[in-house]
Design an enzyme around this catalytic site. Structure first.
Site, PDB file in Angstrom:
ATOM      1  N   ASP A 556      -2.476  -1.305  -1.071  1.00 48.36           N
ATOM      2  CA  ASP A 556      -2.931   0.036  -0.677  1.00 48.36           C
ATOM      3  C   ASP A 556      -4.313   0.271  -1.262  1.00 48.36           C
ATOM      4  OD1 ASP A 556      -0.600   1.346   0.672  1.00 48.36           O
ATOM      5  OD2 ASP A 556       0.376   0.788  -1.189  1.00 48.36           O
ATOM      6  N   GLU A 557      -5.197   0.781  -0.451  1.00 49.19           N
ATOM      7  CA  GLU A 557      -6.523   1.111  -0.940  1.00 49.19           C
ATOM      8  C   GLU A 557      -6.820   2.575  -0.635  1.00 49.19           C
ATOM      9  OE1 GLU A 557      -9.660  -0.517   1.957  1.00 49.19           O
ATOM     10  OE2 GLU A 557      -8.012  -1.925   2.148  1.00 49.19           O
TER      11      GLU A 557
END
Length: 879
Positions: A556-557
């Site tokens: 996840d960014e």
């Protein structure tokens, strides 16, 4: 810490507390700062407020007004009336309230209070200068508007905290949750019950979701027919083939079973034999012979087996130890608790998917080792073989890493500490006590016990410590480590595993509204941290006897992170890494971490949204991608794109596989609902994981409107298949182990059915591509009838046979609410899982067992009860 640093820390803390009177930190006079000289409130005042202030949270409307910010969340906005009533007079000032509110507040009105968003879900209420205290019984109001919608009572977070600088914070008593003794469900006393369909229950005028009343449920349940004989012969999950001689009948096992292991190691089957004993099938020399053996067969999938029950013996032949174990679990599935007979039959069986998984998020709110061990038992019972353990996220780090004690000393606890030097701030309504059950972690020995239990049950544990986004707990822990070693004047050690650039002025917001939760992709210390953690985790696994062969990065960014980081500006300016712009940093981070894992001989897994941005040529040969895009938003496209990369795709569609979502459409049903308002066990059973777009023919979007799935754009490449499916339990508002069980069970059994068994009514995937809608009719009436008939058997099997086993294992599965109508003065009632007890109550009197239609009058309440009689469902009223 010197006095100047102390002054700076206090000033920063007071600022975060929202105190306008915070002293300026410029001077180091050597004088002790006397907070009580600045603030009039005392500890006695704080205690009194916590005891006597009654909070009430009422959703006014989900219909946006002109006071909403139309530029945010597509204009979606809901209004809340938050009232405070003092049971006794409150004269003190200079106090504040911290509370969790999942959707950030946009605007507010109050004569007495101000409110602002701090970080994540944490908000602050402070007193205006016009605040004049509370008279006894006086009520004051704060009206506010927040982003999106509030459609369930469980949206509201508990444990509002009253505090003042220099004093001990207290949780306001009226906001503490409690557990209902009958149902075991958590109750939030400060949340007002929903009553209005149009303003409270629905998102918009286009929302066609129907509130599930007892009458509507009665109509839905009316199609179910009891078939006890078929239940006795049923096995969950359904085998590939079952042969039953109509004249064979049953075999008596009242003397138990006499197990012959043959060439099977006892360690491969002990857990399954123990489960048989728990169900009442004991080992005895006088028992029916049970002969086990392994016969290798390269044409069969790992875990395949055959089972034969005759009047002379039971035989189980597996292609491996896992196959024998699965055969024993099918034997256990034939057992009816309290009976001493088995149907005689023959089974030939193999799994449909190699990956049959369940994710449990223990990061947002911690869940105990005992719960995980119970879950492993039930996963094995229904032939699930992958436990995805989500151990690290913004709100908590849950695995001891011996070389980095700060990760658990600080990152595993939430309490009221503005500096976050000792714990994380109490996001998600955690309260002020760092020892509450939502805090905690697995020690090395705890985790190894989980690994060993999983190995004994042929389950692979896939750990996940989310990164680079969703990483606030590790970032703050490593910053605390930095401060510790800087105080010891060891700068090299302080910076060794630092995860943030202190000069980064980027203003960003994650999906959960954090502005400081993303590991800096441009610091070498970030990658040193990953290497250190993964080396430690690999050793922990190896020492427990379950090698770490696959790790879930998360991947996840956070969009917009790092833009003003000097470290990243310098990094991007250096083209040696192949990164030429900020938007490429997220993919670079994932690619580099995947490379680190490969060097450690660990396979990479991650979520589809982060993984899709990586360059295939920079990724390892084996990559697992969990595809979680909603189907009604065209999610099949991304799934197919990733599968066409020849990646191992694990279907994790939220429409049906997110078990944190409500079982039914009712504001009192617990859970988030961003992709579905009602994900009951039948819906999970209906899933066709090999053909995602076809669901547009019979499922609806999140507002119960029809949608179209166009699979002509990105069809699967010919012959391309998925690795498997995974159920998800995210824990943002799931605070107890019992509540996890309520969310996961019985949906886990339907997940197992779809993971193990390919239904004969499932529509094969069309590799040429097609367009699906409620009008396309690929899923014919004949196939629907087959599905619904098989669901009836499945529902009966749960109610008549499997729930009793869950009760023996002390699993608090969700008991269904009851369908009921009043017809000609008589109460008619039914239930989704025939076999469970139905109870009714007239005018608040005693609860009575419902057997058949009965004359009633007055106010009628109804509920179901567990097979062991110890728990009841949520109560509903019959209109």
């Amino acid at each position: 810490m010197n006095k100047k640093m102390l002054a700076l820390t206090i000033a920063a803390s007071l600022s975060l507390l929202g105190c306008d009177k915070a002293p300026k930190p410029a001077v180091d006079t050597g004088e002790k700062i006397n907070l009580q000289a600045i603030y009039s409130v005392t500890q006695s005042d704080i205690n009194k407020i916590a005891e006597n202030l009654v909070v009430n949270y009422r959703v006014v409307t989900n219909i946006p007004t002109d006071k909403c910010d139309g530029k945010v969340a597509d204009g979606a906005c809901f209004e809340v009336e938050l009232t405070f009533t003092a049971k006794q007079a409150i004269a003190a000032k200079d106090w504040t309230i911290h509370f969790s509110q999942i959707a950030p507040i946009q605007s507010f009105e109050s004569d007495d209070f101000s409110v602002k968003h701090l970080n994540g879900d944490l908000h602050l209420i402070s007193l205006k200068d016009t605040f004049s205290g509370f008279a006894p019984g006086e009520q004051k109001t704060l009206n506010f508007r927040a982003m999106f919608w509030s459609l369930a009572e469980s949206d509201v977070m508990p444990n509002y905290i009253v505090s003042a600088p220099g004093l001990e914070a207290r949780v306001i008593e009226s906001t503490k949750p409690y557990i209902d003794k009958e149902s075991g469900l958590e109750v939030l006393p400060h949340v007002e019950t929903f009553t209005d369909t149009n303003t409270q229950f629905k998102r918009s005028a286009a929302d066609k979701t129907q509130w599930l009343t007892s009458e509507k449920l009665y109509q839905r349940n009316a199609v179910l027919v009891e078939d006890k004989l078929a239940v006795i012969q049923a096995i969950i999950p359904t085998p590939t083939s079952v042969s039953i001689d109509a004249n064979a009948g049953f075999v008596d096992i009242s003397h138990g079973i006499a197990v012959s292991l043959g060439n099977v190691k006892h360690t491969e089957v002990d857990a399954a034999i123990s489960r048989l004993a728990e169900l009442g099938v004991k080992q005895s020399a006088k028992g029916l012979p049970l002969r086990l053996s392994i016969v290798s067969n390269n044409d069969k999938i790992i875990g395949s087996y055959s089972l034969a029950v005759t009047d002379k013996e039971i035989t189980i032949v597996g292609v491996d130890g896992n196959g024998v174990f699965n055969g024993l679990q099918s034997l256990a599935s034939l057992v009816t608790v309290g009976e001493s007979r088995l149907p005689m039959l023959a089974v030939d069986d193999e799994p449909h998917f190699a990956f049959r998984g369940m994710l449990v998020d223990v990061a947002r709110n911690f869940h105990s080792k005992d719960f995980i061990l119970k879950l492993l038992d039930q996963m094995a019972a229904y032939k699930l073989n992958k436990l995805h353990l989500h151990l690290g996220d913004d709100e908590g780090w849950r695995l001891e890493i011996p070389s980095l004690p700060e990760l658990t000393d600080i990152g595993a606890k939430r309490c009221f500490d503005i500096t976050e030097d000792n714990c994380l701030m109490p996001q998600l309504g955690a309260g002020a006590d760092e020892n509450s059950s939502v805090s905690g972690y697995y020690s090395v020995s705890d985790y190894q016990e989980i690994l060993q239990a999983a190995t004994a049950r042929h389950i692979q544990v896939i750990p996940s410590l989310d990164m680079p986004g969703h990483s606030r707990s590790s970032i703050k822990a490593m910053t605390a480590r930095y401060k510790k070693f800087m105080a010891l004047e060891d700068e090299a050690k302080a910076k060794q595993f630092l995860l943030e650039d202190f000069d980064d002025k980027t203003n960003y917001s994650s999906v959960q509204f954090y502005g400081d939760n993303t590991i800096n992709a441009c610091l070498e210390s970030s990658y040193d941290f990953v290497i250190e953690v993964m080396t430690q985790v690999k050793k922990i696994h190896a020492d427990a006897g379950q090698p770490l062969t696959r790790y879930h990065i998360g991947a996840d960014e956070t969009a917009g992170a790092w833009l003003e980081s000097p470290a990243c500006k310098a990094f991007v300016a250096d083209n040696d890494k192949g990164v030429t712009k900020m938007s490429e940093l997220g993919a670079y981070f994932i690619e580099r971490v995947a490379g680190i894992l490969s060097e450690l001989d660990i396979e990479t897994a991650g979520w589809s949204d982060g993984m899709e941005h990586t360059r295939k040529e920079n990724m390892p040969a084996i990559v697992q991608a969990n595809a979680w895009d909603a189907l009604f938003w065209g999610g099949h496209d991304k799934v197919h794109q990733l599968a066409n990369r020849d990646w191992q795709v694990v279907i994790s569609s939220p429409d049906v596989l997110y078990f944190d979502f409500p079982h039914e459409a009712d504001p009192k049903e617990h859970g988030y609902y961003w992709a579905s308002r009602h994900t009951n066990t039948e819906k999970v059973f209906q899933f066709m994981p090999d053909n995602l777009p076809v669901h547009a023919e019979f499922w609806l979007d999140r507002q119960d409107n029809a949608y179209v799935a166009d699979d002509t754009k990105t069809p699967l490449a010919p012959g391309q298949k998925f690795l498997g499916i995974q159920g998800q339990l995210w824990s943002e508002n799931v605070r107890t182990d019992d509540m996890v069980e309520h969310k996961v069970f019985p949906r886990l059994l339907a997940l197992a059915e779809r993971a193990w068994h390919q239904a004969d009514w499932a529509v094969p995937y069309n590799y040429k591509g097609a367009k699906y809608s409620s009008q396309s009719n690929t899923f014919t009436a004949e196939l629907k009838a087959m599905r619904d008939n098989q669901w009836q058997l499945f529902a009966n099997t749960l109610g008549h046979k499997e729930f009793a086993k869950l009760d023996l294992a002390q699993i608090d599965y969700r008991l269904p609410t009851v369908g009921a109508i009043i017809k000609a003065g008589k109460l008619h009632a039914n239930i989704a899982f025939p076999g469970l007890t139905i109870e009714y109550q007239v005018n608040g009197g005693n609860w009575l067992n419902y057997q058949e239609p009965i004359a009633v009058s007055g106010e009628i309440s109804i509920r179901s009860r567990s097979t062991n009689g110890l728990r009841a469902s949520r109560i509903t009223q019959v209109k």
